[in-house]
Scaffold this motif. Structure first.
Motif, PDB file in Angstrom:
ATOM      1  N   ASN A  63      -4.153   1.448 -14.955  1.00  0.00           N
ATOM      2  CA  ASN A  63      -3.206   0.412 -15.359  1.00  0.00           C
ATOM      3  C   ASN A  63      -2.045   1.059 -16.088  1.00  0.00           C
ATOM      4  O   ASN A  63      -2.242   1.938 -16.948  1.00  0.00           O
ATOM      5  N   LEU A  80      -7.603   4.208  -1.669  1.00  0.00           N
ATOM      6  CA  LEU A  80      -6.284   4.781  -1.906  1.00  0.00           C
ATOM      7  C   LEU A  80      -6.484   6.283  -2.036  1.00  0.00           C
ATOM      8  O   LEU A  80      -7.148   6.735  -2.974  1.00  0.00           O
ATOM      9  N   SER A 131      -5.866  -6.936  -9.142  1.00  0.00           N
ATOM     10  CA  SER A 131      -6.107  -6.065  -7.995  1.00  0.00           C
ATOM     11  C   SER A 131      -5.002  -5.025  -7.869  1.00  0.00           C
ATOM     12  O   SER A 131      -3.923  -5.180  -8.450  1.00  0.00           O
ATOM     13  N   SER A 132      -5.281  -4.018  -7.043  1.00  0.00           N
ATOM     14  CA  SER A 132      -4.320  -2.937  -6.829  1.00  0.00           C
ATOM     15  C   SER A 132      -3.010  -3.485  -6.287  1.00  0.00           C
ATOM     16  O   SER A 132      -2.996  -4.270  -5.334  1.00  0.00           O
ATOM     17  N   SER A 154      -1.342  -2.699 -11.882  1.00  0.00           N
ATOM     18  CA  SER A 154      -2.728  -2.305 -11.619  1.00  0.00           C
ATOM     19  C   SER A 154      -2.826  -1.518 -10.321  1.00  0.00           C
ATOM     20  O   SER A 154      -2.185  -1.871  -9.324  1.00  0.00           O
ATOM     21  N   LEU A 155      -3.651  -0.464 -10.332  1.00  0.00           N
ATOM     22  CA  LEU A 155      -3.898   0.377  -9.146  1.00  0.00           C
ATOM     23  C   LEU A 155      -5.396   0.665  -9.062  1.00  0.00           C
ATOM     24  O   LEU A 155      -6.048   0.860 -10.099  1.00  0.00           O
ATOM     25  N   GLY A 156      -5.920   0.725  -7.851  1.00  0.00           N
ATOM     26  CA  GLY A 156      -7.322   1.102  -7.674  1.00  0.00           C
ATOM     27  C   GLY A 156      -8.237  -0.100  -7.694  1.00  0.00           C
ATOM     28  O   GLY A 156      -7.901  -1.176  -7.201  1.00  0.00           O
ATOM     29  N   GLU A 211       0.817  -1.213   0.000  1.00  0.00           N
ATOM     30  CA  GLU A 211       0.000   0.000   0.000  1.00  0.00           C
ATOM     31  C   GLU A 211       0.853   1.267   0.000  1.00  0.00           C
ATOM     32  O   GLU A 211       0.541   2.237  -0.704  1.00  0.00           O
ATOM     33  N   ASP A 252     -10.429  -3.374  -8.451  1.00  0.00           N
ATOM     34  CA  ASP A 252     -10.193  -4.649  -9.126  1.00  0.00           C
ATOM     35  C   ASP A 252     -10.861  -4.622 -10.500  1.00  0.00           C
ATOM     36  O   ASP A 252     -11.796  -3.859 -10.743  1.00  0.00           O
ATOM     37  N   ARG A 303      -9.956   2.729 -11.897  1.00  0.00           N
ATOM     38  CA  ARG A 303      -8.757   1.875 -11.926  1.00  0.00           C
ATOM     39  C   ARG A 303      -7.730   2.508 -12.858  1.00  0.00           C
ATOM     40  O   ARG A 303      -8.106   3.095 -13.880  1.00  0.00           O
ATOM     41  N   GLN A 321       2.117   1.768  -3.477  1.00  0.00           N
ATOM     42  CA  GLN A 321       1.028   2.216  -4.368  1.00  0.00           C
ATOM     43  C   GLN A 321       0.779   3.713  -4.192  1.00  0.00           C
ATOM     44  O   GLN A 321       0.573   4.442  -5.172  1.00  0.00           O
TER      45      GLN A 321
END
Ligand code: MD3
Ligand code: FE
Length: 207
Positions: free
Chosen positions: A200, A188, A159-160, A135-137, A17, A139, A198, A20
């Motif tokens: 990417n 986040l 997933s994030s 990937s962030l945010g 986390e 799913d 999301r 991220q």
């Protein structure tokens, strides 16, 4: 790490986390310099539901007149793309198994209703390097097909913090994003996720 299919490696939770959030701070600067744009399809001019920007020496874009391509400058500001964050260069060095650094990082933003239809990534001159995706945010349900459009496909959740590398026999497989799973969105704190969604990132060699 798990090799979910030949040439497809999934590193679940590669970025924790804190990492991220650090990456989101970098992306906030990138988007301030290189604002989101909406690419359009070649010939039809139909807009993508995904918004995009880029960092690194080259960026991917598409418009009605000139189609899919890589360019060194933002289509609206005319400025060079911002540099690629060191954390992404480090992830490439650790995971891509490729001697040269990435030349392009495409940043895709998916709002709740955005999706990406099945396609192959073939706008690069050299397919010997892998693609690395972060990937962030929220799913999403990601779909991986075969090298022919008619081949069967499998769906996975991304997933994030997850990182995927796609190389060798997987480099030219069809893939897409069926839909977001926004009920699973982590919290986040970033203005980039003010409306959920999301992000990417895809790191590539182009030439
Ligand atoms: C499988 N992006 O930008 S990343 C794209 O989540 C793109 O935004 C999706 O497809 C996204 O072109 C998927 C994962 C990915 C990227 C490249 C691949 C999967 C791939 C290339 C070959 C096979
Ligand atoms: Fe793709």
């Amino acid at each position: 790490m798990s090799e979910i299919e030949p040439g497809v490696r999934l590193y679940r939770g590669y970025f924790d986390e804190a990492a991220q959030l650090a990456l989101l701070r970098e992306l906030e600067r990138i988007v301030a310099d290189a604002p989101w744009f909406t690419p359009t399809m070649p010939r039809s001019g139909q807009p993508f539901s995904v918004r995009m920007t880029n960092c690194g020496p080259l960026g991917w874009l598409s418009d009605q007149a000139r189609g899919y391509r890589y360019e060194a400058r933002h289509p609206q500001t005319g400025e060079p793309w911002p540099p690629m964050p060191q954390m992404l260069l480090d992830a490439w060095a650790a995971l891509a198994g490729h001697p040269q650094p990435p030349q392009a990082c495409l940043v895709n933003y998916y709002g709740r209703d955005a999706r990406m239809g099945a396609h192959q990534d073939r706008d690069e001159a050299d397919f010997s390097a892998p693609i690395l995706s972060v990937s962030l945010g929220a799913d999403c349900r990601f779909r991986l097909g075969g090298v022919k459009r008619s081949d069967s496909s499998r769906a996975f959740v991304l997933s994030s913090g997850d990182v995927l590398t796609l190389g060798g026999p997987a480099r030219l497989r069809f893939h897409g994003v069926d839909r977001l799973l926004p009920e699973l969105a982590p919290k986040l704190a970033s203005p980039l996720f003010a409306e959920g969604g999301r992000i990417n990132l895809t790191l590539r060699r182009v030439t």
